[in-house]
Every structure is written in structure tokens, then in C-alpha cells.
Scaffold this active site. Structure first.
Site, PDB file in Angstrom:
ATOM      1  N   ASP A 164       7.512  84.653  33.000  1.00  0.00           N
ATOM      2  CA  ASP A 164       6.250  83.988  32.666  1.00  0.00           C
ATOM      3  C   ASP A 164       5.055  84.803  33.146  1.00  0.00           C
ATOM      4  O   ASP A 164       4.044  84.922  32.440  1.00  0.00           O
ATOM      5  CB  ASP A 164       6.189  82.617  33.352  1.00  0.00           C
ATOM      6  CG  ASP A 164       6.888  81.527  32.554  1.00  0.00           C
ATOM      7  OD1 ASP A 164       7.085  81.703  31.336  1.00  0.00           O
ATOM      8  OD2 ASP A 164       7.228  80.496  33.159  1.00  0.00           O
ATOM      9  N   VAL A 165       5.157  85.318  34.354  1.00  0.00           N
ATOM     10  CA  VAL A 165       4.044  86.092  34.918  1.00  0.00           C
ATOM     11  C   VAL A 165       3.813  87.346  34.091  1.00  0.00           C
ATOM     12  O   VAL A 165       2.682  87.640  33.663  1.00  0.00           O
ATOM     13  CB  VAL A 165       4.317  86.437  36.396  1.00  0.00           C
ATOM     14  CG1 VAL A 165       3.285  87.428  36.923  1.00  0.00           C
ATOM     15  CG2 VAL A 165       4.333  85.157  37.242  1.00  0.00           C
TER      16      VAL A 165
END
Lengths: 399, 399
Positions: B164-165
Site C-alpha cells: 500500500d505504501v
């Protein structure tokens, strides 16, 4: 600039002086967006040139993976003449990305005197000037103490160097934003990205630090559960592990229906006073819920589990090994991957940029060998003549 | 555009329709670079509005952490009137970032008819159209099966949602590159970023997939060792864990000198025919080396170990908990963090953008409450009058 949307950085030239992951990834990403990226290395290669994994012949698969689509120039960086050549390359190109800090000859102050609108991006270890790499930064941050099965009492490092990866993409972003700013204002920028700050900012943004500051309660080690949600690992009857995630009420209802536990879950909720339409209650009572759901998983084979989950809204995946992944359709039939003929390494499926632009993924391009473009770059960019070039090669100033 | 170098995206307005991590992080990052980012949510909030951790009063610390510096508009997204309002906002702004896929009314095809130079970025789960979140993507990729102590036979998920990051920063990069391209050519872009492709590309770039394709040998579970290098966890006599990394010959020599094992290491190398100036041999024989070094660590206290390591070139860090980190100088004396007075949550040290531009870190700005800017945005951007606005609030079309 061309009008090719998949090459939005076409016309930009970037010099990279780097090793390991973050800055090489930044340079490769910028190259995938259309920039001309010239990696300048010491003669013989930087500290990452032989990094594992390597082929039987000793060539670094790792290095090829992170330097795709770049040009390579090899220079004796300890010689003043070599340093002057590189400084001229940077000055002519206008953008430097580096993680080789503390070298006066390619510091911002030295170079901006040669090129006033320079964009200079330096990745360092720690904000206080200390050294650091992904594995030390991660150890100092908190994640290893909450990773792994509950009850484990040793730190568990991540295997993916996640901070390096995030830092590299931030660096590519910083360059791209600075280019837009320079286009508009004519001004360059000096950008500094400490790897540890990428990790600290991320831990803060994702609340791992903030919850301690606000609530006084640090995260605990909860195995493969997802914090604050219902997400859990299950094993099928034939021993295959699955990750199952129910973020929403619909996901959760589907899970109780699939496992035939809707009534049992309702009864559990009544008994303990839990409201399972609330994600917090689903998390608090995850062990009881998992106990109820487990029966269904262990009484079906992996193929049955997969087939049944596929008919629901539930988020799930079978745990796979890297060996499983490379032969899976998610690689072999994915337009992200194309067959790359990589000199020294061989032919394999290589990923391009992981985003498609107007429907097309910028494709993987082979990595150079060290010094592949030394002569061409010095000739075409710095305008050196044949005789001068021959002298530089002969003296070992370039290779 | 202003000439403020720390706000290279000043003058850009972006509409965000999102939930969870990747796209909210993208929007926040773009806001930290100077863009005006308007997050449009359903009345009552999207699926992440109550996500844990929460305060005692139930407000989401998590949501505040990923939406800093944005403006918030709340609209009944199921009503046609609400959808039309949002479409007008996107059309006026020219940039949409979203992970809410499959909605016809904000699809690229619908919106580009209203705004021909639209930049439309959609984050999805999988390239094949399937759903996926960080935890399922990671399970399907291979990392959990090689994370954790050697000999463990269960998967170990990462706690940091690393995909996600990375995906969020890639999305911010994609927007920024597309803006530069639009500035130059007038053309917009349709960008698609499947979360799984971010993970697959990273695993490919870092050789986890490629080494299987080329050498046929997948990575093994090696605990906290660093693959292909000498990097190992040690415990001091008083039981504190340290991560110690020797990437270069100099680091390794320093480690043998510090631990008083130079002669023993040389003798070991002779006995087994290993060349410890080679990183591959340091990795192959890591257990024997660790055995030699361990004696020194266990015969010193943590403070002695830290003091001694500090005098060397060795890369090292003491394992810390999140609770340790928040009171450490790396947070309390780091210009990345400033005191943020976050409505509903309280006052705490919040990170800004993890990169400094011309010496300054773009600072954390408080997150809005849901709908804080609904009236202002509709009035100033869409030009709605008081009466029209009152009607929209009254009918529940906006909030």
C-alpha cells in the site's frame, strides 16, 4: 519533449551516483518514465556490483534488476580528472541523484556553482547525519518486535527492504516535482531524503507512533491477524494456508454464510454482547470468530476452499512461494511482464513500471554492463574527441 | 504557481475518492507538495472513516494520519445529483485519484467527455480485475513463507502494509509526471495501478522472482540474516537485541577487530577455504562467523555494545519498540516532526513529508473533519449560491 504519454520525462537527463536499492530504484523508475538516466560508477563497479543473487558465472542478477534501462559510465572517481568529468556531466544534465554522501566534489554547494538551476537529490541514512541501511533503520523503528506469531519473543526482520523501496519512489517523486517547479520558475532544488525519515514518517502516518502518543498503547504482536479488522490466516484440510480478509459488513456476512456459521456467530454476539456489524468488535473477538470459521476450512481441500471463496465478496489469497508465483498467470499472463534478453544473465520475464499509462505498461529494458556507454557519453555529451578519449581510457581515468 | 520551492505542486487541484491506505497516502503526499487535495467522501464517511486505532471517544487516529492537509467534502454518492456535483468538481479540477473502481459515473470514459485533458489515476487490486488488499497480495507473493526464524513452518505476514505504501507513492509520482506532461503537451492521461502489480514489479526488480527464473533456486527462510551479505542479529549480555550489518570489507574488518576475532576469523577462513573479503563467502559461512562474534556481544552490556559500535564504521541499530521510538531523539529532535494540534484527536508530534527541500521539511497540517469544506468548495469552485447550497444540505445530497 515528445508527445508520448508513456514517457512523460522524455528529454530529461539524470546522473546517478549510487549503490544498493533506494537510489538505483529511483533512477530506474525515472528511466521507465522516459528520462535518460546515466549511472556513473567507479571503475570496477560500486559496492553493489556483485551483490547476490548472482548467476553461476558470478554476474549479479540483483544489479541487473535495479539498473534496467540506464546507461553506464565508469570513471576513476578518486582521480581529480575523473571527478571533473563527472561534475561536467552533472552540470550539463542538471539533475543528480545520489546516496554517496559526504563527497565534496559532488556536493550541492560545489555543483550549484557550475549549474545554478541544479536539482540535487541526496539519500542518506539518518536525519542526524548517522549512517543507516534498511535493516538497521527497521530494527530501530518497532516493526520487528510486533512481527511474527503471538508469543514469539525475538525480533523478526522484514525480508522485503520496504524502506529502501519507499525511499526510492519518494526520490523519483521528488525529482519529478522539482522538474515541474524548474520548468515553471527556472529554479533548481536541493533535496535531502534520510532513509530513516521515510520510515519514521510512514510509521507516523500509519498511526504506529501516533497511537502511542495519543492512547499510550503500543501495537502488540498479533501474528497474522490484521489490526482493527477481521483478517486471519486459515489452513485447508490438506494443509494449504490462506489469508482471508473481511473489511466490510458485506465481506463478513459472506464469510459467515460461506462457513455456515451465521447462526453460531449471532449466538456468540448475543452471549458476549458483541456487535459484529462493528469492525472493532470483529477484531476484539477475532479468536472466537476464527474458532467458529476454522471448522469449515479444515473440512475442505484447498481447491474447494479457493473455489468457494471465489464466489463471494471476501478478500482472500492462497499463500504462495516465489517459485509458485513465477509460473502463475499473475506473472505469465500479466502485461506488466515482458521477456527480457538480459546480457550476461539470460532471458526471463521482467517487470516494467507497475502502472499503465493510457493502457500501456512502460516495458522493461535491459540493464547495461559497467561502462557500456562511457565512450559514447563522453563523446556526445561532453564533446570529447577521439584522442582525448583514448588518453582517458589509457590512463585508467575512465573504463 | 508560486515560487515556493517546498510547494512544487502549488496551483494544482486534485479530487480524491478513496479509502484505506494507498490512495489516501497519495493524496496526502501531493498535498504536502503543495497541491490542493479535496477528498470527497460519502455522507457518514467511507469504509475507512472509523478504522483503528481510535481514541477513547471513537475518533480514528488512523484516518487523521492519512488525510492530513486535505479538504473534505461529503456527498450522497448514491444520488444522481450528488454524482453530478462530484463530476463537475473533477471536471473543474482536472485530476482524479481513486481506488473506488467500477463506478461508471467517475470512470475515465465518462469524465474525459467533460474534461478532455483529464488526469485519471485508478488504483485497483489486481491486474486481472480481481480484488485484493495489501494482506492478500502479500500472501500470494512469497514473502510470508520466507519471513521469520529459520525452521518456522507457518507464513509470517508483514505488519507494515508495504505494498500500500509503495503503491501510494507510485500514484503520487504518476500524477506528478502526468502534470508535467500535460503542462508541456496539453494532453491528459489515464493511469491504472494495480496494487498486485506494484508488489510483483518490486519482487521482480529485487530479484526474488528473477533468481527463480534464472537460477531455479528460490529464496530460503534465513531468519534475520541478510541474504548475500553479512548481517545478523545479536543479543547483548543483558538481553538487548542488536541488528549488525557489514556490507563492505571495511565494515567486516571493523567487526572482527571490535570483537577481537580477527585471528580466529583468519584461521577459520584458512581451515574451510573461505575468502572473507568476498561478500558471498561472508554470507555462506555466516553461522560460523556469528558464532565467533557472539562471545563479544554476550560478554558486554547493551550500553557497552552501543558505545563500542559507535566508534566503528559498522552499520548497527538497537531493536526498539514503537513506545521507545516516540520518546527517542530520532522523533523528538527531528525536524521532520512538528507538534500538530489535530481536532478530535489531540496534540502530538506528526511527521511532514519525509524529504527536505532547500533545507525545509514540508510540515504536517491537521486533517479535516468529514464535510469541513463542503459548503466552501461548492460555493467557491462550483459557484453555487446560498439558496442552492441550503437545498442540497436540506435534501441530504451533501453534508
Amino acid at each position: 519533449m515528445t508527445s508520448d504519454a508513456t514517457r512523460p520525462l522524455a528529454g530529461v537527463r539524470i546522473i546517478e551516483i549510487s549503490s544498493f536499492v533506494a537510489v538505483p530504484l529511483a533512477g530506474m523508475t525515472l528511466a521507465q518514465l522516459g528520462a535518460e538516466v546515466i549511472r556513473v560508477d567507479p571503475v570496477g563497479g560500486a559496492a553493489d556490483y556483485h551483490r547476490w543473487p548472482v548467476t553461476d558465472a558470478g554476474d549479479s542478477i540483483y544489479w541487473a534488476g535495479l539498473n534496467k534501462g540506464k546507461r553506464s559510465v565508469a570513471v576513476d572517481v578518486r582521480s581529480e580528472e575523473g571527478q571533473r568529468l563527472i561534475a561536467r556531466l552533472i552540470s550539463d544534465s542538471g539533475v543528480l541523484i545520489t546516496n554517496v554522501a559526504g563527497r565534496q566534489w559532488h556536493s550541492y554547494d560545489t555543483l550549484v556553482a557550475l549549474r545554478p538551476d541544479l536539482i540535487h537529490v541526496e539519500v542518506s541514512g539518518r536525519a542526524d547525519g548517522g549512517t543507516g541501511v534498511d535493516y538497521t533503520v527497521n530494527a530501530g523503528l518497532g516493526f520487528p518486535l510486533v512481527t511474527g506469531p503471538a508469543g514469539l519473543d525475538v525480533p523478526v526482520n522484514h525480508v522485503l527492504p520496504a524502506w529502501d523501496v519507499a525511499c526510492g519512489i519518494y526520490a523519483a517523486l521528488a525529482v519529478t516535482a522539482a522538474l515541474r517547479h524548474r520548468d515553471a520558475t527556472g529554479a533548481g532544488q536541493r533535496i535531502s531524503i534520510p532513509l530513516e525519515n521515510v520510515a519514521l514518517a510512514t510509521a507516523g502516518n500509519l498511526s504506529f507512533l501516533t497511537e502511542v502518543m495519543v492512547n499510550g498503547t503500543p501495537r502488540e504482536r498479533i501474528g497474522n491477524s490484521i489490526f482493527g479488522q477481521y483478517g486471519q490466516q486459515f489452513a485447508s484440510g490438506d494443509g494449504v494456508a490462506f489469508m482471508v480478509v473481511a473489511l466490510t459488513g458485506r465481506h463478513f456476512r459472506d464469510l459467515t454464510e460461506l462457513t455456515g456459521t451465521a447462526k453460531a456467530v449471532a449466538a456468540l454476539g448475543e452471549t458476549i454482547g458483541a456487535d459484529f456489524t462493528d469492525e472493532g468488535d470483529r477484531y476484539r473477538h477475532r479468536d472466537a470468530l476464527t474458532g467458529l470459521f476454522t471448522v469449515w476450512f479444515t473440512s475442505h481441500t484447498a481447491d474447494e476452499v479457493a473455489a468457494a471463496l471465489s464466489t463471494t465478496s471476501i478478500l482472500w489469497e492462497r499463500y504462495r512461494s516465489f517459485a509458485d508465483v513465477v509460473t502463475d498467470a499473475k506473472v505469465t499472463e500479466n502485461p506488466l511482464f515482458t521477456t527480457l534478453d538480459q546480457p550476461r544473465i539470460g532471458e526471463y520475464l521482467a517487470p516494467g513500471l507497475p502502472l499503465s499509462i493510457d493502457g500501456a505498461y512502460p516495458k522493461a529494458v535491459a540493464a547495461p554492463a559497467l561502462g557500456d556507454h562511457t565512450a559514447d557519453v563522453l563523446r556526445t555529451i561532453l564533446g570529447l574527441g577521439d584522442e582525448e578519449l583514448a588518453g582517458l581510457f589509457e590512463s585508467g581515468t575512465v573504463a
